[in-house]
Design an enzyme around this catalytic site. Structure first.
Site, short mmCIF file in Angstrom:
data_model
loop_
_atom_site.label_atom_id
_atom_site.label_comp_id
_atom_site.label_asym_id
_atom_site.label_seq_id
_atom_site.Cartn_x
_atom_site.Cartn_y
_atom_site.Cartn_z
N PHE A 195 0.72 -1.20 -0.29
CA PHE A 195 0.25 0.00 0.18
C PHE A 195 0.96 1.67 0.28
CE2 PHE A 195 0.86 0.04 4.53
CZ PHE A 195 1.35 1.09 5.24
N GLU A 197 -5.22 -3.46 -2.05
CA GLU A 197 -6.57 -3.68 -2.38
C GLU A 197 -6.84 -2.04 -0.89
OE1 GLU A 197 -4.44 -6.03 -0.88
OE2 GLU A 197 -5.33 -6.55 1.89
N SER A 207 5.08 -6.80 3.26
CA SER A 207 5.30 -7.08 4.62
C SER A 207 6.28 -8.72 4.77
CB SER A 207 4.57 -7.41 5.45
OG SER A 207 3.63 -8.04 5.15
N CYS A 263 9.51 1.05 3.29
CA CYS A 263 10.34 0.66 4.06
C CYS A 263 11.64 0.76 4.07
CB CYS A 263 10.38 -0.72 3.08
SG CYS A 263 10.76 -0.58 1.49
N GLU A 268 9.41 -5.18 13.30
CA GLU A 268 8.76 -3.51 12.54
C GLU A 268 7.65 -2.56 12.54
OE1 GLU A 268 7.57 -4.05 8.17
OE2 GLU A 268 8.35 -2.96 7.55
P1 NAD Z 1 1.36 -6.90 2.99
O1 NAD Z 1 2.00 -7.95 2.81
O2 NAD Z 1 -0.15 -6.71 3.73
O3 NAD Z 1 0.76 -6.37 1.36
C1 NAD Z 1 1.56 -6.88 0.05
C2 NAD Z 1 0.12 -7.61 -0.64
O4 NAD Z 1 0.88 -8.82 -0.36
C3 NAD Z 1 -0.89 -6.64 -0.86
O5 NAD Z 1 -1.18 -7.38 -2.37
C4 NAD Z 1 -1.95 -7.85 -0.09
O6 NAD Z 1 -3.40 -7.88 -0.98
C5 NAD Z 1 -1.12 -9.36 -0.05
N1 NAD Z 1 -1.47 -9.90 0.64
C6 NAD Z 1 -1.52 -9.40 1.70
N2 NAD Z 1 -1.76 -11.12 2.72
C7 NAD Z 1 -1.57 -11.63 1.80
C8 NAD Z 1 -1.17 -13.03 1.94
N3 NAD Z 1 -1.85 -13.84 3.48
N4 NAD Z 1 -1.16 -14.43 1.14
C9 NAD Z 1 -1.38 -13.32 -0.13
N5 NAD Z 1 -1.65 -12.02 -0.51
C10 NAD Z 1 -0.97 -10.93 0.40
O7 NAD Z 1 2.32 -5.58 2.89
P2 NAD Z 1 0.60 -4.01 3.13
O8 NAD Z 1 1.07 -3.81 4.66
O9 NAD Z 1 0.72 -3.71 1.93
O10 NAD Z 1 3.47 -2.84 2.98
C11 NAD Z 1 3.92 -2.77 3.77
C12 NAD Z 1 4.85 -3.96 4.16
O11 NAD Z 1 5.64 -3.50 2.44
C13 NAD Z 1 5.72 -3.28 5.18
O12 NAD Z 1 6.92 -4.51 5.87
C14 NAD Z 1 7.16 -2.56 4.33
O13 NAD Z 1 8.55 -2.79 4.71
C15 NAD Z 1 7.22 -3.28 2.81
N6 NAD Z 1 7.58 -2.83 1.97
C16 NAD Z 1 8.41 -3.05 1.69
C17 NAD Z 1 9.42 -2.73 0.55
C18 NAD Z 1 10.52 -3.08 0.36
O14 NAD Z 1 11.60 -2.72 -0.90
N7 NAD Z 1 11.38 -3.82 0.84
C19 NAD Z 1 8.91 -1.57 -0.24
C20 NAD Z 1 7.55 -1.16 0.67
C21 NAD Z 1 7.28 -1.75 0.94
#
Ligand code: NAD
Length: 492
Positions: free
Chosen positions: A152, A179, A229, A284, A385
């Site tokens: 997001f 989403e 994540s 991140c 985190e």
């Molecule tokens: P998230 O992991 O909750 O969701 C990311 C994506 O995965 C979304 O599209 C979501 O629909 C999908 N998703 C979520 N849970 C799922 C599951 N159980 N099974 C399958 N798909 C699933 O992450 P978020 O809250 O949207 O974003 C924040 C996280 O992203 C933080 O941990 C941040 O550090 C990380 N991030 C990392 C980078 C990087 O380059 N390392 C960059 C940006 C964000």
């Protein structure tokens, strides 16, 4: 935009109403106003997108690279034309300030610009006479259909770490936005439509876990890029691999910064505050732990506390706002719970951002900048985190001790050092186990022509997003070894 508007998927060049039985509300986190509803697209819709993409790829890979990039040049023009409106959409659905939205959009465009170099970047290599009269050639060919599953916190930028390279290399593509923030990609897809890309080359499928699982299992999807994540990154990595796919997963982080006594205090404080509290700490590459070394402890503690207290928090479209809300009420509660946990573990609150009341935005999900002092290295708060505007302070005696603490951590996304000493900077750069390093920089975000290089629990895979790594990820190598008979002259 009406409250009941349901977002549509874009499949095979058509906007289509999803048959999803479940949908999720999209809200403005500064006001909690509902902006629309996003469908949790079922496996049948992923299948339609993958099938359309697979058929389209047969022709798309045959379009010469220099013609493929003409669509990207057009896209760059359209992104520039609609720059302000796209930035506003990012702020409205994601909460960051307008300036921050403009910054992420600029990086998205930069990736389009870099991918326009594909006729050069995608070239293979060759060597004549590997044995007498035999030549060897390595060609790069597209992988096929690829997909991104995005988080997001950067609704525009993160799909662009991958999509322009995938298209330029001759792949077709599926985007599954978060989403929580699907509106920005909806706008981007209207622009992609305007470029005149052939049907099926780019597809947008909204959804959540059910949709992601269908992507992971679909046999026509050959490559998956994920950013989000770490627990989900680990899941995607293992599931994609189990289904025989190429996969790269960028995960979460807990980024340390070190302040040495010879650092420029005024500059360091300003940069660290921006890193820790910019985008409400939802980057991140946000600084999460500041390790002060020796005599700088008290002066840095005082300076960063003052800056945190003075930060102007509010709706990111309003004038002069320095920090917006966090993404959801759930995030707000989780962050406040972690601050509580920190105090239970013995940290002292120097600046308390809990229960923030922002006049005019009483329904928003705000947490003000928070500073916790005396965070213990072994405490849960030191290793978790937070993904909110919370900076923990730790004190150490020397640089060695600080580097050892950083290297103990399972995370490895970013580490930064503030100093005016070149030898200290070199030691840090050489020894620290993290993939993105900042020296007097607080958010060491690689430009589009460098890979975004997370390590350890912050990354699962081999090739990262952006630049050369993306070109390698979206191509497979083919080696051709050729010998030609010497009697050719007799035929002509
Ligand atoms: P998230 O992991 O909750 O969701 C990311 C994506 O995965 C979304 O599209 C979501 O629909 C999908 N998703 C979520 N849970 C799922 C599951 N159980 N099974 C399958 N798909 C699933 O992450 P978020 O809250 O949207 O974003 C924040 C996280 O992203 C933080 O941990 C941040 O550090 C990380 N991030 C990392 C980078 C990087 O380059 N390392 C960059 C940006 C964000």
């Amino acid at each position: 935009m009406t409250e009941t508007r349901s977002l549509q998927n874009y499949i095979n060049g058509q906007w289509c109403v999803s048959r999803a039985t479940e949908s999720i509300s999209v809200t403005n986190p500064a006001t909690s106003e509902q902006l629309g509803k996003v469908p949790v697209s079922p496996a049948t819709e992923v299948d339609r997108a993958a099938t359309a993409a697979s058929i389209a790829q047969q022709d798309w890979r045959r379009v010469p690279p220099q013609e493929r990039i003409q669509y990207l040049f057009k896209l760059k023009g359209l992104l520039e034309r609609d720059f302000e409106s796209l930035a506003q959409t990012i702020t409205i659905e994601c909460g960051k300030t307008l300036k921050e939205s403009q910054g992420e959009l600029r990086r998205a465009i930069e990736n389009v610009e870099v991918a326009c170099g594909i006729p050069t970047l995608m070239q293979g290599v060759n060597l004549e006479d590997i044995a007498q009269g035999i030549d060897e050639i390595m060609i790069r060919q597209p992988v096929g259909v690829a997909a991104v599953i995005a988080p997001f916190n950067f609704p525009a930028m993160i799909p662009f770490w991958f999509m322009p390279y995938a298209l330029a290399c001759g792949n077709t593509y599926i985007v599954k936005p978060s989403e929580k923030v699907p509106l920005t990609m909806e706008k981007v897809f209207h622009l992609l439509e305007e470029t005149g890309l052939p049907n099926g080359v780019v597809n947008l499928v909204h959804g959540a876990k059910e949709t992601v699982d269908a992507i992971l299992e679909h046999p026509l999807i050959r490559a998956i890029s994920f950013v989000g994540s770490s627990p989900v990154a680990r899941y995607i990595y293992s599931q994609a691999a189990a289904h025989g796919k190429r996969v790269q997963c960028q995960g979460g982080a807990k980024n340390p910064i070190i302040v040495l006594p010879d650092a420029d205090l005024e500059m360091t404080t300003r940069i660290v505050a921006d890193s820790a509290f910019g985008c409400a700490g939802q980057r991140c590459l946000a600084a999460s732990i500041a390790l002060t070394v020796g005599s700088v402890r008290d002066s840095f503690r005082e300076a960063i506390s003052t800056t945190a207290t003075e930060c102007k928090v509010g709706f990111g479209l309003d004038e002069g706002i320095q920090m917006g809300p966090v993404i959801t009420e759930g995030s707000q509660q989780r962050i406040e719970g972690l601050i509580d946990r920190g105090t239970q573990e013995g940290a002292q609150i120097l600046v308390d951002g809990r229960k923030a009341n922002i006049p005019g935005y009483e329904n928003g999900y705000f947490v003000r900048p928070t500073i916790l002092d005396g965070v213990e290295p072994e405490s849960a708060i030191a290793g978790t985190e937070i993904f909110g505007p919370v900076l923990g302070l730790m004190h150490v005696n020397d640089l060695e001790e600080a580097i050892a603490l950083i290297n103990q951590s399972p995370w490895g996304n970013m580490a930064c050092l503030f100093t005016s000493n070149g030898a200290a900077a070199r030691k840090f750069r050489y020894e620290v186990e993290a993939g993105n390093i900042g020296i007097n920089i607080g958010v060491a975000a690689p430009m589009a022509f460098f890979p975004f290089s997370g390590w350890k629990e912050s990354f699962f895979g081999d090739l990262h997003g952006q630049g050369h790594h993306a070109v390698e990820f979206f191509t497979q190598t083919k080696v051709v070894i050729e010998r030609w008979p010497k009697n050719w002259s007799r035929q002509f």
